[in-house]
Design a protein around this motif. Structure first.
Motif, PDB file in Angstrom:
ATOM      1  N   ARG A 142       0.830  -1.208   0.000  1.00 29.30           N
ATOM      2  CA  ARG A 142       0.000   0.000   0.000  1.00 29.30           C
ATOM      3  C   ARG A 142       0.866   1.261   0.000  1.00 29.30           C
ATOM      4  NH1 ARG A 142      -5.269   1.070   0.690  1.00 29.30           N
ATOM      5  NH2 ARG A 142      -5.695  -1.117   1.211  1.00 29.30           N
ATOM      6  N   ASP A 143       1.943   1.219   0.751  1.00 26.97           N
ATOM      7  CA  ASP A 143       2.884   2.331   0.776  1.00 26.97           C
ATOM      8  C   ASP A 143       3.468   2.563  -0.614  1.00 26.97           C
ATOM      9  OD1 ASP A 143       4.539   4.363   1.694  1.00 26.97           O
ATOM     10  OD2 ASP A 143       6.049   2.995   2.505  1.00 26.97           O
ATOM     11  N   TYR A 144       3.794   1.478  -1.315  1.00 24.30           N
ATOM     12  CA  TYR A 144       4.333   1.601  -2.668  1.00 24.30           C
ATOM     13  C   TYR A 144       3.325   2.295  -3.587  1.00 24.30           C
ATOM     14  CZ  TYR A 144       6.511   0.423  -7.123  1.00 24.30           C
ATOM     15  OH  TYR A 144       7.086   0.511  -8.367  1.00 24.30           O
ATOM     16  N   VAL A 145       2.072   1.851  -3.514  1.00 25.45           N
ATOM     17  CA  VAL A 145       1.039   2.451  -4.367  1.00 25.45           C
ATOM     18  C   VAL A 145       0.857   3.923  -4.014  1.00 25.45           C
ATOM     19  CG1 VAL A 145      -1.417   2.400  -4.948  1.00 25.45           C
ATOM     20  CG2 VAL A 145      -0.121   0.271  -4.830  1.00 25.45           C
ATOM     21  N   ASP A 146       0.831   4.242  -2.719  1.00 27.26           N
ATOM     22  CA  ASP A 146       0.689   5.642  -2.315  1.00 27.26           C
ATOM     23  C   ASP A 146       1.834   6.491  -2.859  1.00 27.26           C
ATOM     24  OD1 ASP A 146      -1.622   5.072  -0.953  1.00 27.26           O
ATOM     25  OD2 ASP A 146      -0.659   4.910   1.019  1.00 27.26           O
ATOM     26  N   ARG A 147       3.035   5.942  -2.852  1.00 29.61           N
ATOM     27  CA  ARG A 147       4.205   6.712  -3.273  1.00 29.61           C
ATOM     28  C   ARG A 147       4.331   6.823  -4.793  1.00 29.61           C
ATOM     29  NH1 ARG A 147       8.978   6.563   0.466  1.00 29.61           N
ATOM     30  NH2 ARG A 147       8.244   5.907   2.526  1.00 29.61           N
ATOM     31  N   TYR A 148       4.059   5.716  -5.500  1.00 33.83           N
ATOM     32  CA  TYR A 148       4.492   5.635  -6.905  1.00 33.83           C
ATOM     33  C   TYR A 148       3.377   5.442  -7.931  1.00 33.83           C
ATOM     34  CZ  TYR A 148       8.861   4.824  -4.417  1.00 33.83           C
ATOM     35  OH  TYR A 148       9.924   4.937  -3.568  1.00 33.83           O
ATOM     36  N   ALA A 149       2.158   5.207  -7.485  1.00 32.27           N
ATOM     37  CA  ALA A 149       1.101   4.939  -8.464  1.00 32.27           C
ATOM     38  C   ALA A 149       0.902   6.102  -9.431  1.00 32.27           C
ATOM     39  CB  ALA A 149      -0.208   4.608  -7.760  1.00 32.27           C
ATOM     40  N   GLY A 150       1.161   7.332  -8.964  1.00 25.75           N
ATOM     41  CA  GLY A 150       0.989   8.485  -9.837  1.00 25.75           C
ATOM     42  C   GLY A 150       1.865   8.435 -11.073  1.00 25.75           C
ATOM     43  N   ILE A 151       3.048   7.790 -10.945  1.00 22.62           N
ATOM     44  CA  ILE A 151       3.952   7.656 -12.094  1.00 22.62           C
ATOM     45  C   ILE A 151       3.275   6.872 -13.215  1.00 22.62           C
ATOM     46  CG2 ILE A 151       6.158   6.668 -12.848  1.00 22.62           C
ATOM     47  CD1 ILE A 151       7.156   7.061  -9.962  1.00 22.62           C
ATOM     48  N   TYR A 152       2.414   5.958 -12.815  1.00 25.20           N
ATOM     49  CA  TYR A 152       1.798   5.045 -13.783  1.00 25.20           C
ATOM     50  C   TYR A 152       0.395   5.487 -14.217  1.00 25.20           C
ATOM     51  CZ  TYR A 152       5.503   1.922 -12.171  1.00 25.20           C
ATOM     52  OH  TYR A 152       6.716   1.377 -11.844  1.00 25.20           O
ATOM     53  N   THR A 153      -0.049   6.662 -13.758  1.00 26.21           N
ATOM     54  CA  THR A 153      -1.436   7.057 -13.996  1.00 26.21           C
ATOM     55  C   THR A 153      -1.796   7.061 -15.480  1.00 26.21           C
ATOM     56  OG1 THR A 153      -1.507   8.382 -11.979  1.00 26.21           O
ATOM     57  CG2 THR A 153      -3.137   8.884 -13.678  1.00 26.21           C
ATOM     58  N   ASP A 200      -7.033   0.297 -12.750  1.00 23.89           N
ATOM     59  CA  ASP A 200      -7.121   1.135 -11.563  1.00 23.89           C
ATOM     60  C   ASP A 200      -6.407   0.416 -10.435  1.00 23.89           C
ATOM     61  OD1 ASP A 200      -7.704   2.737  -9.447  1.00 23.89           O
ATOM     62  OD2 ASP A 200      -9.883   2.515  -9.566  1.00 23.89           O
ATOM     63  N   TRP A 201      -5.346   1.024  -9.917  1.00 15.61           N
ATOM     64  CA  TRP A 201      -4.527   0.372  -8.895  1.00 15.61           C
ATOM     65  C   TRP A 201      -5.123   0.498  -7.497  1.00 15.61           C
ATOM     66  CZ3 TRP A 201       1.461   0.405  -9.323  1.00 15.61           C
ATOM     67  CH2 TRP A 201       1.848  -0.004 -10.605  1.00 15.61           C
ATOM     68  N   SER A 202      -6.155   1.322  -7.350  1.00 16.20           N
ATOM     69  CA  SER A 202      -6.661   1.599  -6.008  1.00 16.20           C
ATOM     70  C   SER A 202      -7.954   0.825  -5.760  1.00 16.20           C
ATOM     71  CB  SER A 202      -6.919   3.106  -5.851  1.00 16.20           C
ATOM     72  OG  SER A 202      -7.895   3.538  -6.792  1.00 16.20           O
ATOM     73  N   GLY A 203      -8.517   1.046  -4.573  1.00 11.61           N
ATOM     74  CA  GLY A 203      -9.810   0.456  -4.261  1.00 11.61           C
ATOM     75  C   GLY A 203      -9.734  -1.003  -3.876  1.00 11.61           C
ATOM     76  N   GLU A 204     -10.756  -1.758  -4.294  1.00 11.11           N
ATOM     77  CA  GLU A 204     -10.932  -3.144  -3.846  1.00 11.11           C
ATOM     78  C   GLU A 204      -9.770  -4.033  -4.243  1.00 11.11           C
ATOM     79  OE1 GLU A 204     -14.022  -6.912  -4.453  1.00 11.11           O
ATOM     80  OE2 GLU A 204     -14.509  -4.916  -5.259  1.00 11.11           O
ATOM     81  N   VAL A 205      -9.247  -3.844  -5.461  1.00 12.82           N
ATOM     82  CA  VAL A 205      -8.161  -4.719  -5.908  1.00 12.82           C
ATOM     83  C   VAL A 205      -6.929  -4.532  -5.029  1.00 12.82           C
ATOM     84  CG1 VAL A 205      -7.258  -3.095  -7.644  1.00 12.82           C
ATOM     85  CG2 VAL A 205      -6.860  -5.549  -7.891  1.00 12.82           C
ATOM     86  N   LEU A 206      -6.620  -3.322  -4.642  1.00  5.87           N
ATOM     87  CA  LEU A 206      -5.487  -3.094  -3.755  1.00  5.87           C
ATOM     88  C   LEU A 206      -5.743  -3.711  -2.386  1.00  5.87           C
ATOM     89  CD1 LEU A 206      -2.774  -1.882  -3.030  1.00  5.87           C
ATOM     90  CD2 LEU A 206      -3.914   0.307  -2.597  1.00  5.87           C
TER      91      LEU A 206
END
Length: 313
Positions: free
Chosen positions: A244-255, A264-270
């Motif tokens: 979760r920390d990784y997604v919070d930090r870096y998901a924006g790079i992959y938007t 969508d990297w967030s929500g239920e799948v995460l």
């Protein structure tokens, strides 16, 4: 014998399965429409098994494993007493359906019938068969005697108990089955490989990188980690607080890329991924696992250096 396995189709895939099952202690019967193929497959096993023994990749002698592989001339001989049938015939639906119908008519009621198909859905192969409940796909990553992953794919009507039994049998044979919950085109491995290849071709086609540079990115980069940990564990170990920390930090790079792919990297799948990762590795063990990963990377780098010197690049 009660632990016999029938390998139906004795080409590249069938002969690899024969080695896997024979080194695990199963009696293997080889059959093929081409009468010469079973003997050729056994000859291949006779060549490979001593090499596997020399490298410590089998728990028995090469001669003992080879003695368990028997070419036969009829399907009835192949299936007599078999607990499992591994079909590895031509990758065409009409061929698979015809072969499965013959196997279903001959095999004992509790015998699993599995296809090595890399793309055909088990529902399409087994639809309409009286014994369709014992049919599934067991797709290896070639060569199966060196690459332990195999995809176990159920049809909607596959008996869960037989799927579990097959997974247990494969694990006992040294394989690492991917037990899918339901079928989908491409299964797991081809979908992952297809996504990677699609982007690799796009990067080259658009002039962003050469084919060799893309290969370097995998061969000397991502694949070094992926050879012993998967993508979810990779990102789980690449941030102090885990996935979760990784997604919070870096998901924006992959938007932008994710939007193009509809991901969508967030929500239920995460939530699901994080739950799985924390069950496999508690957050307070991340640092220890990161140190383990680094030691594995060092060992792998040393191995690659030795192999390059001894064998060549």
């Amino acid at each position: 014998m009660s632990d016999a396995i029938a390998c139906i189709g004795s080409g590249l895939i069938g002969r690899a399965w024969a080695i896997v099952f024979a080194r695990a202690g199963h009696d293997v019967r080889l059959w093929d429409e081409n009468a010469d193929a079973p003997d050729a497959a056994r000859a291949f096993a006779a060549e490979m098994l001593p090499e596997l023994e020399k490298l410590g990749l089998i728990d028995c002698s090469a001669s003992d494993a080879l003695a368990r592989i028997t070419p036969v001339t009829t399907l009835e001989e192949a299936l007599d007493g078999a607990i499992h049938v591994q079909e590895s015939t031509f990758e065409r639906l009409d061929v698979k359906r015809e072969v499965f119908a013959r196997l279903d008519a001959i095999a004992a009621p509790d015998t699993v019938i599995a296809s090595s198909s890399s793309a055909l859905l088990p529902s399409a192969i087994s639809e309409g068969l009286e014994g369709r409940h014992r049919c599934m796909v067991n797709h290896p990553i070639n060569p199966a005697y060196l690459v332990p992953a195999a995809e176990l794919v159920p049809a909607p009507w596959t008996d869960q108990g037989l799927l579990d039994r097959t997974a247990t049998m494969l694990r006992a044979a040294g394989m690492r089955p991917i037990v899918m919950q339901r079928e989908v085109d491409g299964f797991v491995m081809n979908r992952l490989q297809g996504a990677l290849l699609h982007e690799a071709f796009r990067l080259v086609e658009a002039g962003y990188a050469s084919a060799e540079d893309v290969d370097i990115g995998l061969r000397e980069g991502l694949a070094l980690r992926w050879s012993f940990i998967g993508p979810f564990e990779t990102i789980d170990l690449n941030a102090p607080g885990g996935v979760r920390d990784y997604v919070d930090r870096y998901a924006g790079i992959y938007t932008d890329m994710a939007a193009q792919l509809g991901v969508d990297w967030s929500g239920e799948v995460l939530d699901r991924i994080e739950t799985e990762r924390r069950a496999a590795l508690p957050e307070d063990a991340l640092a220890t696992r990161q140190a383990w990963r680094d030691r594995r990377l060092m060992a792998l780098a040393a191995h690659k250096a030795r192999a390059a010197k001894d064998i060549g690049d």
